[in-house]
Design a protein around this motif. Structure first.
Motif, short mmCIF file in Angstrom:
data_model
loop_
_atom_site.label_atom_id
_atom_site.label_comp_id
_atom_site.label_asym_id
_atom_site.label_seq_id
_atom_site.Cartn_x
_atom_site.Cartn_y
_atom_site.Cartn_z
N ILE A 48 2.14 -3.01 -6.20
CA ILE A 48 1.83 -1.84 -5.39
C ILE A 48 0.43 -1.34 -5.76
O ILE A 48 -0.10 -1.65 -6.82
N GLY A 49 -0.15 -0.55 -4.86
CA GLY A 49 -1.47 0.01 -5.15
C GLY A 49 -1.81 1.11 -4.17
O GLY A 49 -1.14 1.30 -3.15
N ASN A 97 0.85 -1.19 0.00
CA ASN A 97 0.00 0.00 0.00
C ASN A 97 0.88 1.25 0.00
O ASN A 97 1.69 1.45 0.90
N VAL A 98 0.72 2.09 -1.01
CA VAL A 98 1.60 3.25 -1.16
C VAL A 98 1.41 4.28 -0.05
O VAL A 98 2.25 5.16 0.14
N TRP A 99 0.30 4.17 0.69
CA TRP A 99 0.06 5.09 1.80
C TRP A 99 0.80 4.68 3.07
O TRP A 99 1.07 5.51 3.94
N THR A 100 1.10 3.40 3.20
CA THR A 100 1.63 2.90 4.47
C THR A 100 3.07 2.41 4.39
O THR A 100 3.68 2.15 5.43
N LEU A 114 0.23 7.71 -6.54
CA LEU A 114 0.78 6.53 -7.21
C LEU A 114 1.89 6.92 -8.18
O LEU A 114 2.95 6.29 -8.23
N VAL A 115 1.66 7.97 -8.95
CA VAL A 115 2.68 8.43 -9.90
C VAL A 115 3.95 8.86 -9.15
O VAL A 115 5.07 8.53 -9.56
N GLU A 116 3.78 9.59 -8.06
CA GLU A 116 4.94 10.02 -7.27
C GLU A 116 5.70 8.80 -6.72
O GLU A 116 6.94 8.79 -6.70
N TYR A 117 4.99 7.81 -6.30
CA TYR A 117 5.60 6.58 -5.78
C TYR A 117 6.41 5.89 -6.87
O TYR A 117 7.55 5.45 -6.65
N LEU A 118 5.84 5.80 -8.05
CA LEU A 118 6.53 5.18 -9.18
C LEU A 118 7.78 5.98 -9.55
O LEU A 118 8.81 5.39 -9.94
#
Length: 280
Positions: free
Chosen positions: A94-95, A66-69, A112-116
């Motif tokens: 990821i999600g 989870n990209v938030w956690t 999500l884009v920032e995470y990628l």
């Protein structure tokens, strides 16, 4: 988008939590190609190496981080640790989270884009990551920024529509829940317990509505029509037929979530291996 799809075989196993290494050994012997660790597992990936150490060719995937956690930096570092030790045997899924369950919620797509972007900077290859995707926008992102999509709680109809949108070269690995039981009402009850949480979440509700389910179908506890669409039940042949519909619709790999408790996992997978055409 990458040229080569991940090679996970036709069927894998999705578990809500981490399987024990000895369970993974049996899953591999049955012929399943991957174990997907679900339930927003931690970004340190410490649960991955014990499984890979005990198995020979099994892929371990996350379904999903989870990209938030979990910070992207931590995940990237852990990815490289696993990849260095077991090359080509880990797939990073990821999600994004849900508006209903995330404080300080921002636009999921942007997060999500920032995470990628961070994963790119840390040289986590697109060929070894997939994105949880339901709607068209994130499905397209999965094709552009990863190996492909890992849709959750969908139907063969969704798989077909996703394949049409993604084209033939993008990896597509939907999840499907199963209950190995001939009693339809008892099976639906187990299915309703598993699906209940998601009937509160807008992204899932919107996706099911796009697939033609009505407000009445999706009102708790869910109509028989709806539950039967997202939870396969019946005999091993019945369930195998339903899972194979995803392959016929364009899936590369189908992840099977066995419902009813951990004690049902290996017995159900054993019963399904033959009808699914696995070596077990």
């Amino acid at each position: 988008m990458t040229e080569l799809k991940p090679e996970l075989g036709r069927f894998g196993v999705w578990t809500f939590g981490t399987v024990k290494p000895e369970q993974a050994v049996e899953i591999e012997k049955l012929g399943y190609g991957a174990v997907w660790i679900g339930g927003s597992p931690s970004g340190d990936l410490e649960y991955v190496e014990p499984i890979l150490e005990r198995t020979e060719n099994l892929t371990v995937a996350t379904g999903i981080i989870n990209v938030w956690t979990a910070s992207a930096e931590e995940v990237a570092e852990a990815y490289h640790r696993v990849e260095d030790a077991y090359p080509g045997r880990f797939l990073l899924g990821i999600g994004v989270g849900h508006p209903e369950h995330t404080e300080e919620y921002r636009k999921p797509y942007d997060v999500l884009v920032e995470y990628l972007d961070v994963l790119d900077a840390a040289k986590v290859p697109t060929s070894r990551r997939v994105i949880a995707a339901l709607g068209p926008k994130v499905l397209k992102l999965s094709a552009q920024r990863s190996a492909g999509a890992h849709p959750y709680l969908t139907t063969p109809q969704h798989t077909g529509e996703a394949r049409n949108l993604l084209g033939p070269t993008v990896f597509l690995a939907p999840e499907h829940k199963v209950v190995l039981a001939r009693d339809a009402e008892a099976s639906r009850e187990i299915g309703r317990e598993a699906v209940d949480f998601y009937l509160n979440l807008s992204n899932y509700l919107n996706n099911w509505k796009r697939l033609g389910f009505t407000e009445d179908d999706l009102a708790k506890p869910g109509s028989d029509r709806f539950i039967d669409s997202v939870v396969a039940h019946g005999t091993p042949d019945d369930i195998a037929g339903r899972l194979t519909e995803h392959l016929d619709a364009g899936a590369d790999h189908v992840t099977i979530q066995v419902l009813g408790g951990w004690d049902k996992l290996l017995p159900t997978l054993t019963e399904l291996a033959g009808p699914l055409g696995l070596k077990g």
